[in-house]
Design an enzyme around this catalytic site. Structure first.
Site, PDB file in Angstrom:
ATOM      1  N   CYS A  24       0.331  -1.273  -0.110  1.00 37.45           N
ATOM      2  CA  CYS A  24       0.363   0.038   0.124  1.00 37.45           C
ATOM      3  C   CYS A  24       1.140   1.509   0.072  1.00 37.45           C
ATOM      4  O   CYS A  24       0.558   2.815  -0.314  1.00 37.45           O
ATOM      5  CB  CYS A  24      -0.947   0.250   1.681  1.00 37.45           C
ATOM      6  SG  CYS A  24      -0.678   0.306   2.734  1.00 37.45           S
ATOM      7  N   CYS A  31      -3.769  -2.385  -0.765  1.00 39.78           N
ATOM      8  CA  CYS A  31      -2.675  -3.493  -0.248  1.00 39.78           C
ATOM      9  C   CYS A  31      -2.181  -4.974  -1.300  1.00 39.78           C
ATOM     10  O   CYS A  31      -1.223  -5.559  -1.196  1.00 39.78           O
ATOM     11  CB  CYS A  31      -2.608  -4.351   1.248  1.00 39.78           C
ATOM     12  SG  CYS A  31      -2.746  -2.980   2.057  1.00 39.78           S
ATOM     13  N   LYS A  64      -5.247  -8.691  11.528  1.00 35.64           N
ATOM     14  CA  LYS A  64      -5.478  -7.278  11.697  1.00 35.64           C
ATOM     15  C   LYS A  64      -6.268  -6.872  10.766  1.00 35.64           C
ATOM     16  O   LYS A  64      -7.493  -6.717   9.865  1.00 35.64           O
ATOM     17  CB  LYS A  64      -4.152  -6.941  10.674  1.00 35.64           C
ATOM     18  CG  LYS A  64      -3.676  -5.702   9.714  1.00 35.64           C
ATOM     19  CD  LYS A  64      -2.707  -5.514   9.123  1.00 35.64           C
ATOM     20  CE  LYS A  64      -3.403  -3.949   8.755  1.00 35.64           C
ATOM     21  NZ  LYS A  64      -2.384  -3.895   7.084  1.00 35.64           N
ATOM     22  N   ARG A 108      -1.036   6.287   7.884  1.00 34.69           N
ATOM     23  CA  ARG A 108      -1.818   6.521   6.422  1.00 34.69           C
ATOM     24  C   ARG A 108      -1.397   8.157   5.660  1.00 34.69           C
ATOM     25  O   ARG A 108      -0.782   8.019   4.823  1.00 34.69           O
ATOM     26  CB  ARG A 108      -3.200   6.298   5.806  1.00 34.69           C
ATOM     27  CG  ARG A 108      -3.250   4.581   6.251  1.00 34.69           C
ATOM     28  CD  ARG A 108      -4.740   4.481   5.167  1.00 34.69           C
ATOM     29  NE  ARG A 108      -4.901   2.644   6.168  1.00 34.69           N
ATOM     30  CZ  ARG A 108      -6.127   2.445   6.278  1.00 34.69           C
ATOM     31  NH1 ARG A 108      -7.273   3.070   5.828  1.00 34.69           N
ATOM     32  NH2 ARG A 108      -6.618   0.595   6.540  1.00 34.69           N
ATOM     33  N   ARG A 164     -10.682  -0.638   3.192  1.00 37.08           N
ATOM     34  CA  ARG A 164     -10.106  -1.923   3.518  1.00 37.08           C
ATOM     35  C   ARG A 164     -10.412  -3.415   3.902  1.00 37.08           C
ATOM     36  O   ARG A 164      -9.996  -3.900   4.455  1.00 37.08           O
ATOM     37  CB  ARG A 164      -8.047  -2.161   4.190  1.00 37.08           C
ATOM     38  CG  ARG A 164      -7.330  -1.085   3.120  1.00 37.08           C
ATOM     39  CD  ARG A 164      -5.643  -1.358   4.054  1.00 37.08           C
ATOM     40  NE  ARG A 164      -5.213  -0.350   4.029  1.00 37.08           N
ATOM     41  CZ  ARG A 164      -5.060   0.258   2.993  1.00 37.08           C
ATOM     42  NH1 ARG A 164      -5.034   0.487   1.987  1.00 37.08           N
ATOM     43  NH2 ARG A 164      -3.550   1.764   3.109  1.00 37.08           N
ATOM     44  N   GLU A 190      -8.085 -17.170  11.420  1.00 38.97           N
ATOM     45  CA  GLU A 190      -6.302 -16.137  10.389  1.00 38.97           C
ATOM     46  C   GLU A 190      -5.200 -16.390  11.180  1.00 38.97           C
ATOM     47  O   GLU A 190      -4.775 -16.421  10.914  1.00 38.97           O
ATOM     48  CB  GLU A 190      -6.633 -14.541  11.204  1.00 38.97           C
ATOM     49  CG  GLU A 190      -7.470 -13.563   9.932  1.00 38.97           C
ATOM     50  CD  GLU A 190      -7.360 -13.888   8.280  1.00 38.97           C
ATOM     51  OE1 GLU A 190      -6.437 -14.341   8.441  1.00 38.97           O
ATOM     52  OE2 GLU A 190      -8.314 -13.204   7.784  1.00 38.97           O
ATOM     53  N   LYS A 223      -3.223  -6.694  16.139  1.00 38.65           N
ATOM     54  CA  LYS A 223      -3.150  -5.141  15.299  1.00 38.65           C
ATOM     55  C   LYS A 223      -4.742  -4.347  15.252  1.00 38.65           C
ATOM     56  O   LYS A 223      -5.431  -4.895  14.756  1.00 38.65           O
ATOM     57  CB  LYS A 223      -2.286  -4.519  14.549  1.00 38.65           C
ATOM     58  CG  LYS A 223      -2.439  -3.365  13.803  1.00 38.65           C
ATOM     59  CD  LYS A 223      -1.512  -3.562  12.633  1.00 38.65           C
ATOM     60  CE  LYS A 223      -1.290  -1.863  11.679  1.00 38.65           C
ATOM     61  NZ  LYS A 223      -0.598  -2.027  10.188  1.00 38.65           N
ATOM     62  N   TYR A 233       5.278   3.729  19.367  1.00 40.81           N
ATOM     63  CA  TYR A 233       6.131   4.567  18.557  1.00 40.81           C
ATOM     64  C   TYR A 233       6.661   5.366  19.990  1.00 40.81           C
ATOM     65  O   TYR A 233       7.094   6.511  19.520  1.00 40.81           O
ATOM     66  CB  TYR A 233       5.240   5.885  18.050  1.00 40.81           C
ATOM     67  CG  TYR A 233       4.533   4.925  16.842  1.00 40.81           C
ATOM     68  CD1 TYR A 233       5.536   5.014  15.594  1.00 40.81           C
ATOM     69  CD2 TYR A 233       3.354   4.388  16.352  1.00 40.81           C
ATOM     70  CE1 TYR A 233       4.618   4.531  14.000  1.00 40.81           C
ATOM     71  CE2 TYR A 233       2.649   3.662  15.519  1.00 40.81           C
ATOM     72  CZ  TYR A 233       3.500   3.890  14.178  1.00 40.81           C
ATOM     73  OH  TYR A 233       3.146   3.394  12.963  1.00 40.81           O
TER      74      TYR A 233
HETATM   75  C1  PBG Z   1       0.432  -1.475   5.820  1.00 40.41           C
HETATM   76  C2  PBG Z   1       0.741  -0.856   6.874  1.00 40.41           C
HETATM   77  C3  PBG Z   1      -0.728   0.143   7.994  1.00 40.41           C
HETATM   78  C4  PBG Z   1      -0.149  -0.256   9.205  1.00 40.41           C
HETATM   79  C5  PBG Z   1       0.888  -1.268   9.418  1.00 40.41           C
HETATM   80  N1  PBG Z   1       0.478  -1.867   8.375  1.00 40.41           N
HETATM   81  C6  PBG Z   1      -1.459   1.208   7.656  1.00 40.41           C
HETATM   82  C7  PBG Z   1      -2.959   0.144   6.807  1.00 40.41           C
HETATM   83  O1  PBG Z   1      -2.829  -0.889   7.129  1.00 40.41           O
HETATM   84  O2  PBG Z   1      -3.663   0.719   5.992  1.00 40.41           O
HETATM   85  C8  PBG Z   1      -0.346   0.788  10.220  1.00 40.41           C
HETATM   86  C9  PBG Z   1       0.701   1.233  11.150  1.00 40.41           C
HETATM   87  C10 PBG Z   1      -0.138   2.166  12.841  1.00 40.41           C
HETATM   88  O3  PBG Z   1      -1.116   2.920  12.197  1.00 40.41           O
HETATM   89  O4  PBG Z   1       0.841   2.254  13.551  1.00 40.41           O
HETATM   90  N2  PBG Z   1      -0.605  -2.744   5.359  1.00 40.41           N
END
Ligand code: PBG
Length: 340
Positions: free
Chosen positions: A122, A130, A195, A205, A217, A233, A248, A313
């Site tokens: 992505c 993605c 996820k 993003r 998504r 999953e 996540k 972070y």
């Molecule tokens: C890529 C990805 C994303 C995140 C990690 N890998 C964004 C998404 O799925 O749109 C999000 C990480 C974050 O928000 O800190 N696909």
């Protein structure tokens, strides 16, 4: 005769007693710092929606990683923002792509730091989805080939762990096969097994310029209302060869972290995502809550739910806060902020 007979407060009377009966610890060993890589040299750009976070060029990231390593943080995870995006995301698997270059620089500067490479298209596709898009749909199987190719190029650059975050079916198996065939049998896979399609990725993003240009998504990321699906999953990814599975976002999904950990007893990570970081930052900037205490409480809760480690972070801040306690390890509220 005393009443009540049970007095849980007896064990809360002093810091020493609380330390003895504390069930969950948070240590610098449990932290992974996410970093964004941009093209060029000597580039540092602040990320508007994530105060305190920056995008760095590969040379600057190597210096940044020396600091992260000296704080005792064991690992980083890298996300790339390429020079140029196209329909297939072809910059993702270039031998001299942004992340591949950063991995080489980091491994030269700090060989002991564990380097995880996020694998997803992505950030590299001009439509922001993605995977490969045809007639407005994200195609599963053609995407797998590109993910495997990207994974091999990242392993070749020196990544210790490949971390697919795309949510295509069968990608862990396809990536494992690709890595093995290319001779990277020792490169591990950390799969974003569970996820969710989450609003909490918003600031990421913005940082990565990876918002989809049409649609959303929901056709590949999971429905936040589902929990049994998380087990399915995770099971599939473990069967396909994932070494570590991840849930996540983290805080809104602590029940999922717990279920997955109990069901499979494999190393389990949680990603405390951009929106979770930014909402605490924003409230702290307004003086509405104490950032240090809020972050330590949130991360301790993610550990308590069952996560072995956390992508956050706040990793550098946490490492500094814990080091200031002289222990590198604490969930002691007194040390966090002085509340009695
Ligand atoms: C890529 C990805 C994303 C995140 C990690 N890998 C964004 C998404 O799925 O749109 C999000 C990480 C974050 O928000 O800190 N696909």
């Amino acid at each position: 005769m005393s009443f009540p007979a049970e007095r849980p407060r007896r064990l809360r009377r002093s810091a020493g007693l609380r330390r003895l009966v504390r069930e969950t610890t948070l240590s610098v060993d449990d932290l992974v710092m996410p970093l964004f890589v941009i093209p060029g040299n000597s580039n540092t750009e602040p990320i508007a929606f994530m105060p305190g976070q920056f995008r760095y060029s590969a040379d600057v990231i190597a210096r940044e990683c020396e600091g992260i390593h000296s704080l005792g943080i064991p690992a980083v995870i890298l996300f790339g923002i390429p020079e140029r995006k196209d329909a297939e995301g072809s910059e993702a698997w270039r031998a001299d792509g942004v992340v591949q270059t950063a991995i080489r620089e980091i491994k030269k500067a700090v060989p002991d730091l564990v380097v995880m490479a996020d694998v997803c298209l992505c950030e590299y596709t001009d439509h922001g989805h993605c995977g490969v898009v045809e007639d407005g749909r994200v195609l599963n199987d053609p995407t797998l080939e590109l993910l495997a190719r990207t994974s091999v190029s990242l392993a070749r650059a020196g990544a210790d762990l490949i971390a697919p975050s795309d949510m295509m079916d069968g990608r862990v198996g396809r990536i494992r096969r690709g890595l093995d065939e290319a001779g990277f049998v020792e490169t591990a896979i950390l799969s974003y097994a569970v996820k969710y399609a989450s609003a909490f990725y918003g600031p990421f993003r913005d940082a990565a310029g990876s918002s989809p240009s049409f649609g959303d998504r929901c056709g590949y990321q999971m429905d936040p209302a589902n929990s049994d699906e998380a087990i399915r999953e995770a099971r599939l990814d473990i069967e396909e060869g994932a070494d570590i599975i991840m849930v996540k976002p983290a805080l809104p999904y602590l029940d999922i972290v717990r279920r997955v950990k109990e069901a499979f007893s494999v190393p389990t990570a949680a990603y405390c995502v951009s929106g979770e970081y930014s909402m605490i930052k924003a409230a702290a900037e307004r003086g509405w809550l104490d950032e240090r205490r809020a972050v330590l409480e949130a991360l301790t809760s993610i550990r308590r739910a069952g996560a072995d480690f956390v992508l956050t972070y706040s990793a550098k801040d946490v490492a500094k806060w814990l080091a200031r306690n002289g222990t590198n390890r604490s969930a002691e509220p007194d040390l966090r902020g002085g509340e009695r």
